[in-house]
Design a protein around this motif. Structure first.
Motif, PDB file in Angstrom:
ATOM      1  N   SER A  29       0.800  -1.215   0.000  1.00  0.00           N
ATOM      2  CA  SER A  29       0.000   0.000   0.000  1.00  0.00           C
ATOM      3  C   SER A  29       0.839   1.275   0.000  1.00  0.00           C
ATOM      4  O   SER A  29       0.475   2.254  -0.660  1.00  0.00           O
ATOM      5  CB  SER A  29      -0.923   0.002   1.228  1.00  0.00           C
ATOM      6  N   GLY A  30       1.980   1.252   0.710  1.00  0.00           N
ATOM      7  CA  GLY A  30       2.677   2.518   0.916  1.00  0.00           C
ATOM      8  C   GLY A  30       4.136   2.589   0.552  1.00  0.00           C
ATOM      9  O   GLY A  30       4.758   3.657   0.699  1.00  0.00           O
ATOM     10  N   PHE A  31       4.737   1.490   0.046  1.00  0.00           N
ATOM     11  CA  PHE A  31       6.180   1.492  -0.141  1.00  0.00           C
ATOM     12  C   PHE A  31       6.592   0.900  -1.497  1.00  0.00           C
ATOM     13  O   PHE A  31       7.519   0.098  -1.578  1.00  0.00           O
ATOM     14  CB  PHE A  31       6.858   0.710   0.986  1.00  0.00           C
ATOM     15  N   GLY A  32       5.911   1.297  -2.565  1.00  0.00           N
ATOM     16  CA  GLY A  32       6.186   0.721  -3.874  1.00  0.00           C
ATOM     17  C   GLY A  32       6.976   1.594  -4.829  1.00  0.00           C
ATOM     18  O   GLY A  32       7.193   1.211  -5.984  1.00  0.00           O
ATOM     19  N   ASP A  33       7.441   2.761  -4.372  1.00  0.00           N
ATOM     20  CA  ASP A  33       8.071   3.706  -5.297  1.00  0.00           C
ATOM     21  C   ASP A  33       9.348   3.165  -5.933  1.00  0.00           C
ATOM     22  O   ASP A  33       9.593   3.361  -7.129  1.00  0.00           O
ATOM     23  CB  ASP A  33       8.379   5.025  -4.583  1.00  0.00           C
ATOM     24  N   PHE A  34      10.186   2.498  -5.145  1.00  0.00           N
ATOM     25  CA  PHE A  34      11.440   1.972  -5.707  1.00  0.00           C
ATOM     26  C   PHE A  34      11.152   0.923  -6.783  1.00  0.00           C
ATOM     27  O   PHE A  34      11.799   0.906  -7.837  1.00  0.00           O
ATOM     28  CB  PHE A  34      12.317   1.375  -4.613  1.00  0.00           C
TER      29      PHE A  34
END
Length: 257
Positions: A29-34
């Protein structure tokens, strides 16, 4: 939080400390940017090499955030992760992909055009047989499996990942919150994350706790391994527009044509 708190630990998280149901949900939900940034970079590198089809392997695939845009561009995808909860999410997100629950150190690397290992996955000590030599063997197997011109994209945590030696962070969204204490042991080159999560389930918040440990790998050492194996390699300071923080470094390695 105003709702009552229910305390319950994921059985799988207890067994190996590797992203149980709640932490996997929160990470998705919150940590997919990389992962999104690395997917764009992988597609760019494959196009640059004239590779428009073939297998891309997502080591430490998590919930399939990187695999999804790769598969959408017509590539076959194989995702491997030690977390059952992550693999279940990945199968839902990318139903046309193949996903396996397996240690990255022992996984077979079939012939492919690209490999990604995003999110410090080579550092994690979830596998009790994790070692520096084991990481080197994984890199060698990747080199052997890649097609000429194929790309390897990955990142690692290195010494200095936690400025000052320790830190505390928190993040929250509408239905979850996560609190983490991170400590770095410079003498042993080890990092420990103690992670407490609260996830809303019905009218209650469920509390879970995991401890993750990582072996820190200096960038010069990793770059030397890649070059000795035969890769053309360079250091990255970002995946596209997503920069790395202190003690976090990326690599782009290509198998020569």
């Amino acid at each position: 939080m105003t709702a009552a708190i229910e305390t319950r630990h994921s059985t799988f998280a207890k067994m190996n400390g590797a992203y149980g149901n709640d932490l996997a949900y929160i990470h998705d939900s919150g940590f997919g940017d990389f992962a999104r940034g690395a997917a764009g970079l992988m597609l760019e590198e494959l196009r640059h090499s004239g590779l428009d089809h073939g297998l891309v392997i997502d080591l430490g695939c998590g919930s399939g955030i990187l695999s999804e845009p790769i598969a959408a561009q017509g590539f076959d995808v194989l995702g491997i992760d030690v977390s059952e909860a992550f693999v279940a999410l990945a199968r839902q997100r990318v139903p046309q992909g193949q996903f396996r629950v397996e240690s990255l150190l022992k996984a077979e690397i079939p012939p492919c055009v690209g490999v990604a290992a995003v999110g410090e996955v080579l550092n994690y000590l979830f596998d009790g047989e994790h070692s520096v030599e084991g990481i080197q063997q994984v890199l060698k197997r990747i080199f052997a499996a890649l097609a000429p011109g194929g790309a390897l994209i990955f990142d690692v945590a290195e010494p200095g990942r936690v400025p000052g030696g320790s830190s505390k962070t928190h993040m929250e969204k509408e239905d979850w919150a996560v609190l983490a204490t991170v400590e770095e042991d410079p003498r042993q080159s080890l990092l420990t994350r103690s992670i407490t999560t609260f996830r809303k389930v019905g009218d209650l918040y469920r509390r879970s706790h995991e401890v993750h440990r990582q072996r820190l790998l200096p960038r010069a050492q990793v770059l030397s391994w890649l070059q000795d194996i035969g890769f053309q390699a360079r250091i990255l300071d970002a995946y596209g527009s997503v920069p790395f923080g202190p003690g976090h470094v990326g690599f782009l390695a290509r198998k020569p044509v």
